[in-house]
Write a protein that holds these residues in place. Structure first.
Motif, short mmCIF file in Angstrom:
data_model
loop_
_atom_site.label_atom_id
_atom_site.label_comp_id
_atom_site.label_asym_id
_atom_site.label_seq_id
_atom_site.Cartn_x
_atom_site.Cartn_y
_atom_site.Cartn_z
N GLY A 168 0.81 -1.21 0.00
CA GLY A 168 0.00 0.00 0.00
C GLY A 168 0.84 1.26 0.00
O GLY A 168 0.57 2.20 -0.75
N VAL A 169 1.87 1.28 0.82
CA VAL A 169 2.76 2.43 0.89
C VAL A 169 3.55 2.58 -0.40
O VAL A 169 3.67 3.68 -0.96
N ASP A 170 4.06 1.47 -0.91
CA ASP A 170 4.83 1.51 -2.16
C ASP A 170 3.98 2.04 -3.31
O ASP A 170 4.44 2.85 -4.13
N GLY A 171 2.72 1.61 -3.37
CA GLY A 171 1.84 2.06 -4.43
C GLY A 171 1.61 3.55 -4.38
O GLY A 171 1.61 4.24 -5.41
N ALA A 172 1.42 4.08 -3.18
CA ALA A 172 1.19 5.52 -3.02
C ALA A 172 2.40 6.32 -3.49
O ALA A 172 2.26 7.28 -4.26
N PHE A 173 3.58 5.93 -3.06
CA PHE A 173 4.77 6.69 -3.42
C PHE A 173 5.07 6.59 -4.93
O PHE A 173 5.60 7.53 -5.52
N LYS A 174 4.71 5.49 -5.55
CA LYS A 174 4.86 5.38 -7.00
C LYS A 174 3.97 6.39 -7.71
O LYS A 174 4.36 7.00 -8.72
N ALA A 175 2.75 6.58 -7.19
CA ALA A 175 1.83 7.55 -7.78
C ALA A 175 2.39 8.96 -7.66
O ALA A 175 2.27 9.78 -8.59
N PHE A 176 2.99 9.27 -6.53
CA PHE A 176 3.57 10.61 -6.33
C PHE A 176 4.70 10.84 -7.33
O PHE A 176 4.80 11.91 -7.93
N ASN A 177 5.53 9.82 -7.50
CA ASN A 177 6.65 9.95 -8.42
C ASN A 177 6.17 10.16 -9.85
O ASN A 177 6.73 10.96 -10.60
N LYS A 178 5.10 9.46 -10.22
CA LYS A 178 4.53 9.57 -11.56
C LYS A 178 4.06 10.99 -11.86
O LYS A 178 4.26 11.52 -12.96
N ALA A 179 3.45 11.64 -10.89
CA ALA A 179 2.89 12.98 -11.10
C ALA A 179 3.95 14.07 -11.12
O ALA A 179 3.78 15.09 -11.79
N LEU A 180 5.04 13.87 -10.42
CA LEU A 180 6.04 14.93 -10.26
C LEU A 180 7.00 15.06 -11.44
O LEU A 180 7.35 14.08 -12.10
N LYS A 181 7.43 16.29 -11.67
CA LYS A 181 8.54 16.55 -12.58
C LYS A 181 9.83 16.04 -11.95
O LYS A 181 9.92 15.90 -10.73
#
Length: 260
Positions: free
Chosen positions: A151-164
């Motif tokens: 769950g935590v890994d999935g969230a941080f992957k989403a953050f990375n995807k959105a960021l420049k």
């Protein structure tokens, strides 16, 4: 940019943040400023008026009503709210719909865009690679309680995807002492700072700086009903209420990461 110009821009940004925090339209929400330190926290993360910012799971919009006014003229705010997938808890849809209704009339929400987020099911929180900053306030424990490391890994992957590349991830979370066992205390609502840092690094972030802005030395993170024993929830009711009110809100880590 010269050093002097940089200082001027930071000063101007800080003034805009201060004005947003002091806005009387925030009403009773301002009563929690003494515990959540919004001005200091957002300045630490480096919020600027021309940024594209994503707030993860804004709930009732406590931070939204501060951040959106800062960026509404020259930047963009994305509220990545609940994703009411089939089988999701009923409050996901209720909370999302309530937020959408609030956005129609609340002047502090002007110009924001609403997206949907789930740590495993919905990662399109903003156009890929568009965000200058992603902010999450007291959410990591929910992903851990629900789906553990995945769950935590999935969230941080989403953050990375959105960021420049070079974009900032700001994390505020209830802090568990390093001496306590994360697994045994999974449902306490507290997370080890070392765990959060490792999860962010695994997803492609580098820790730039940590701050004690939201620290509370009175909080042992050892309470009958976890972090919810403390204000504002006071889940233990009148039992030892004065004791928990005297402690105040939880001890919190405040971490600033950059996308590598």
């Amino acid at each position: 940019m010269t050093e002097e110009t940089g200082k001027v821009l930071v000063s101007a940004s800080n003034e805009v943040i201060d004005a947003a925090v002091k806005n009387p339209l925030r009403g009773d929400a301002a009563n929690r400023d003494m515990y959540r330190h919004p001005a200091e926290t957002l300045k630490f993360f480096g919020l600027k008026p021309d940024m594209t910012v994503v707030e993860i799971l804004p709930g009732g919009g406590w931070y939204t009503s501060i951040i959106n006014p800062v960026v509404t003229m020259n930047g963009q705010f994305y509220a990545a709210h609940f994703h009411p997938y089939e089988g999701a808890p009923g409050y996901y849809a209720r909370s999302l719909n309530g937020f959408k209704e609030e956005a129609k009339t609340n002047a502090l929400y002007k110009g924001l865009k609403i997206t949907e987020f789930h740590h495993l099911k919905a990662h399109d929180i903003a156009p890929e690679g568009s965000a200058d900053m992603v902010l999450t306030f007291r959410n990591v424990h929910n992903w851990y309680m629900g789906d553990g490391d995945a769950g935590v890994d999935g969230a941080f992957k989403a953050f990375n995807k959105a960021l420049k590349k070079g974009g900032i991830l700001g994390v505020v979370e209830h802090r568990m002492p390093e001496s306590q066992d994360q697994v045994e205390n999974k449902n306490s609502g507290y997370m080890k700072q070392s765990y959060v840092i490792a999860a962010a690094e695994k997803a492609g972030f580098e820790l730039l700086e940590s701050s004690e802005i939201n620290a509370n030395a009175k909080d042992t993170a050892d309470h009958p009903k976890g972090v919810w024993t403390l204000p504002p929830r006071l889940a233990n009711g009148d039992v030892d209420k004065a004791k928990y009110v005297a402690i105040g809100e939880s001890d919190r880590m405040t971490l600033k990461f950059v996308k590598k």
